[in-house]
Scaffold this motif. Structure first.
Motif, PDB file in Angstrom:
ATOM      1  N   THR A  57       0.858  -1.176   0.000  1.00 13.16           N
ATOM      2  CA  THR A  57       0.000   0.000   0.000  1.00 13.16           C
ATOM      3  C   THR A  57       0.897   1.229   0.000  1.00 13.16           C
ATOM      4  O   THR A  57       2.070   1.161   0.411  1.00 13.16           O
ATOM      5  CB  THR A  57      -0.919   0.055   1.236  1.00 13.16           C
ATOM      6  N   LEU A  58       0.350   2.355  -0.425  1.00 13.37           N
ATOM      7  CA  LEU A  58       1.132   3.590  -0.429  1.00 13.37           C
ATOM      8  C   LEU A  58       1.492   3.990   0.999  1.00 13.37           C
ATOM      9  O   LEU A  58       2.586   4.501   1.244  1.00 13.37           O
ATOM     10  CB  LEU A  58       0.334   4.701  -1.113  1.00 13.37           C
ATOM     11  N   GLU A  59       0.592   3.772   1.930  1.00 12.64           N
ATOM     12  CA  GLU A  59       0.877   4.117   3.321  1.00 12.64           C
ATOM     13  C   GLU A  59       2.089   3.346   3.836  1.00 12.64           C
ATOM     14  O   GLU A  59       2.962   3.910   4.504  1.00 12.64           O
ATOM     15  CB  GLU A  59      -0.347   3.825   4.199  1.00 12.64           C
ATOM     16  N   GLU A  60       2.158   2.058   3.532  1.00  8.74           N
ATOM     17  CA  GLU A  60       3.297   1.249   3.975  1.00  8.74           C
ATOM     18  C   GLU A  60       4.597   1.769   3.368  1.00  8.74           C
ATOM     19  O   GLU A  60       5.626   1.841   4.052  1.00  8.74           O
ATOM     20  CB  GLU A  60       3.085  -0.216   3.602  1.00  8.74           C
ATOM     21  N   ALA A  61       4.570   2.122   2.098  1.00  3.29           N
ATOM     22  CA  ALA A  61       5.773   2.619   1.437  1.00  3.29           C
ATOM     23  C   ALA A  61       6.212   3.939   2.043  1.00  3.29           C
ATOM     24  O   ALA A  61       7.407   4.162   2.311  1.00  3.29           O
ATOM     25  CB  ALA A  61       5.519   2.770  -0.061  1.00  3.29           C
ATOM     26  N   ALA A  62       5.256   4.852   2.279  1.00  2.00           N
ATOM     27  CA  ALA A  62       5.596   6.152   2.847  1.00  2.00           C
ATOM     28  C   ALA A  62       6.114   6.020   4.267  1.00  2.00           C
ATOM     29  O   ALA A  62       7.083   6.685   4.650  1.00  2.00           O
ATOM     30  CB  ALA A  62       4.370   7.066   2.809  1.00  2.00           C
ATOM     31  N   VAL A  63       5.487   5.166   5.061  1.00  2.00           N
ATOM     32  CA  VAL A  63       5.936   4.967   6.448  1.00  2.00           C
ATOM     33  C   VAL A  63       7.347   4.400   6.483  1.00  2.00           C
ATOM     34  O   VAL A  63       8.155   4.774   7.351  1.00  2.00           O
ATOM     35  CB  VAL A  63       4.948   4.052   7.200  1.00  2.00           C
ATOM     36  N   ALA A  64       7.676   3.510   5.555  1.00  5.34           N
ATOM     37  CA  ALA A  64       9.028   2.954   5.509  1.00  5.34           C
ATOM     38  C   ALA A  64      10.064   4.051   5.316  1.00  5.34           C
ATOM     39  O   ALA A  64      11.127   4.052   5.963  1.00  5.34           O
ATOM     40  CB  ALA A  64       9.140   1.917   4.391  1.00  5.34           C
ATOM     41  N   VAL A  65       9.762   5.010   4.428  1.00  3.10           N
ATOM     42  CA  VAL A  65      10.675   6.135   4.203  1.00  3.10           C
ATOM     43  C   VAL A  65      10.727   7.031   5.427  1.00  3.10           C
ATOM     44  O   VAL A  65      11.804   7.415   5.905  1.00  3.10           O
ATOM     45  CB  VAL A  65      10.239   6.942   2.963  1.00  3.10           C
ATOM     46  N   GLU A  66       9.573   7.367   5.961  1.00  2.00           N
ATOM     47  CA  GLU A  66       9.513   8.310   7.084  1.00  2.00           C
ATOM     48  C   GLU A  66      10.187   7.755   8.327  1.00  2.00           C
ATOM     49  O   GLU A  66      10.880   8.491   9.050  1.00  2.00           O
ATOM     50  CB  GLU A  66       8.049   8.659   7.363  1.00  2.00           C
ATOM     51  N   GLU A  67      10.012   6.465   8.597  1.00  2.00           N
ATOM     52  CA  GLU A  67      10.648   5.876   9.772  1.00  2.00           C
ATOM     53  C   GLU A  67      12.162   5.766   9.595  1.00  2.00           C
ATOM     54  O   GLU A  67      12.921   5.940  10.551  1.00  2.00           O
ATOM     55  CB  GLU A  67      10.046   4.504  10.059  1.00  2.00           C
ATOM     56  N   ALA A  68      12.593   5.492   8.376  1.00  2.00           N
ATOM     57  CA  ALA A  68      14.029   5.369   8.128  1.00  2.00           C
ATOM     58  C   ALA A  68      14.740   6.718   8.183  1.00  2.00           C
ATOM     59  O   ALA A  68      15.843   6.829   8.729  1.00  2.00           O
ATOM     60  CB  ALA A  68      14.275   4.703   6.775  1.00  2.00           C
ATOM     61  N   LEU A  69      14.103   7.761   7.633  1.00  2.00           N
ATOM     62  CA  LEU A  69      14.773   9.053   7.489  1.00  2.00           C
ATOM     63  C   LEU A  69      14.355  10.077   8.532  1.00  2.00           C
ATOM     64  O   LEU A  69      15.041  11.086   8.717  1.00  2.00           O
ATOM     65  CB  LEU A  69      14.515   9.623   6.094  1.00  2.00           C
ATOM     66  N   GLY A  70      13.211   9.849   9.189  1.00  2.00           N
ATOM     67  CA  GLY A  70      12.734  10.814  10.157  1.00  2.00           C
ATOM     68  C   GLY A  70      12.193  12.075   9.532  1.00  2.00           C
ATOM     69  O   GLY A  70      12.184  13.139  10.154  1.00  2.00           O
ATOM     70  N   ILE A  71      11.711  11.982   8.294  1.00  2.00           N
ATOM     71  CA  ILE A  71      11.183  13.123   7.545  1.00  2.00           C
ATOM     72  C   ILE A  71       9.838  12.727   6.946  1.00  2.00           C
ATOM     73  O   ILE A  71       9.693  11.635   6.391  1.00  2.00           O
ATOM     74  CB  ILE A  71      12.138  13.547   6.401  1.00  2.00           C
ATOM     75  N   ALA A  72       8.858  13.610   7.020  1.00  2.00           N
ATOM     76  CA  ALA A  72       7.537  13.324   6.460  1.00  2.00           C
ATOM     77  C   ALA A  72       7.545  13.475   4.945  1.00  2.00           C
ATOM     78  O   ALA A  72       8.141  14.406   4.404  1.00  2.00           O
ATOM     79  CB  ALA A  72       6.492  14.261   7.063  1.00  2.00           C
ATOM     80  N   MET A  73       6.871  12.548   4.272  1.00  2.00           N
ATOM     81  CA  MET A  73       6.721  12.642   2.824  1.00  2.00           C
ATOM     82  C   MET A  73       5.543  13.553   2.489  1.00  2.00           C
ATOM     83  O   MET A  73       4.660  13.800   3.326  1.00  2.00           O
ATOM     84  CB  MET A  73       6.507  11.260   2.207  1.00  2.00           C
ATOM     85  N   LEU A  74       5.522  14.032   1.256  1.00  2.00           N
ATOM     86  CA  LEU A  74       4.485  14.947   0.793  1.00  2.00           C
ATOM     87  C   LEU A  74       3.571  14.259  -0.225  1.00  2.00           C
ATOM     88  O   LEU A  74       3.978  13.304  -0.888  1.00  2.00           O
ATOM     89  CB  LEU A  74       5.131  16.178   0.149  1.00  2.00           C
ATOM     90  N   PRO A  75       2.336  14.748  -0.346  1.00  2.00           N
ATOM     91  CA  PRO A  75       1.425  14.153  -1.326  1.00  2.00           C
ATOM     92  C   PRO A  75       1.999  14.225  -2.742  1.00  2.00           C
ATOM     93  O   PRO A  75       2.654  15.201  -3.108  1.00  2.00           O
ATOM     94  CB  PRO A  75       0.167  15.016  -1.203  1.00  2.00           C
TER      95      PRO A  75
END
Length: 203
Positions: A12-30
């Protein structure tokens, strides 16, 4: 060829975005939705004109008439980096110069963005999908330039594959980027990214 962006896929897109955000500590944008392949994404700008893309099949859209790009129809497991995308000013010439099948050009749009992407008919890129996906932008504004600065910069991207050296040799006449490292081993893609929180690894 120039390194353009990295794709992190998820079921899911949520899973992909959370993987980035948890790894980098930065929120993704729409980001937005992609016609033809029926996917959607979120984005994160990186230094040097690069960006990260979290991507997944869009469950709100009907199934596409062809296999999805990045082999997303067959994606499973945890969200992770799956693809790297390189830009070229002449997609047709580059496809003619490469000794491997990277796909046929597909014209795409999203909002003001216009681009052509080489996509294999079955959605699967060479070298277990680890060969770079090729893109030719046909618009005045690159997506990365429209994203706010995140304080993140790619330091190294490690492409691991049993035939990594063969992939390196194929790309050598077309790509010169010290950040891209090829290593022999189990197929995987790993990005080392400097962030406001220090060096982080996305793998």
């Amino acid at each position: 060829m120039e390194l353009d962006h990295l794709a992190v896929a998820g079921t899911t897109l949520e899973e992909a975005a959370v993987a980035v955000e948890e790894a980098l500590g930065i929120a993704m944008l729409p980001g937005g939705q992609h016609d033809v392949f029926m996917t959607h994404n979120k984005l994160l700008g990186l230094a040097d004109g690069l960006y990260l893309e979290a991507i997944a099949a869009d469950p709100t859209r009907q199934a596409p008439s062809r296999p999805r790009w990045f082999d997303l129809d067959n994606f499973s497991g945890r969200a992770r980096p799956t693809n790297w995308i390189c830009a070229t000013d002449d997609l047709d010439a580059l496809l003619g110069a490469l000794p491997v099948e990277v796909g046929e050009p597909v014209s795409l749009t999203r909002g003001d963005l216009r681009w052509r992407k080489a996509v294999p008919a079955d959605g699967k890129l060479p070298f277990d999908n680890l060969f770079p996906s090729l893109i030719e932008w046909n618009c005045d504004v690159h997506p990365a330039s429209a994203l706010p600065e995140s304080g993140c910069a790619l330091k190294r991207m490690i492409v691991t594959h049993p035939e990594a050296m063969a992939m390196r040799d194929i790309l050598a006449p077309h790509l010169s980027d010290a950040r891209v490292i090829f290593e022999s081993g189990t197929p995987a893609l790993r990005a080392e990214i400097e962030t406001p929180h220090g060096l982080r690894v996305l793998a």
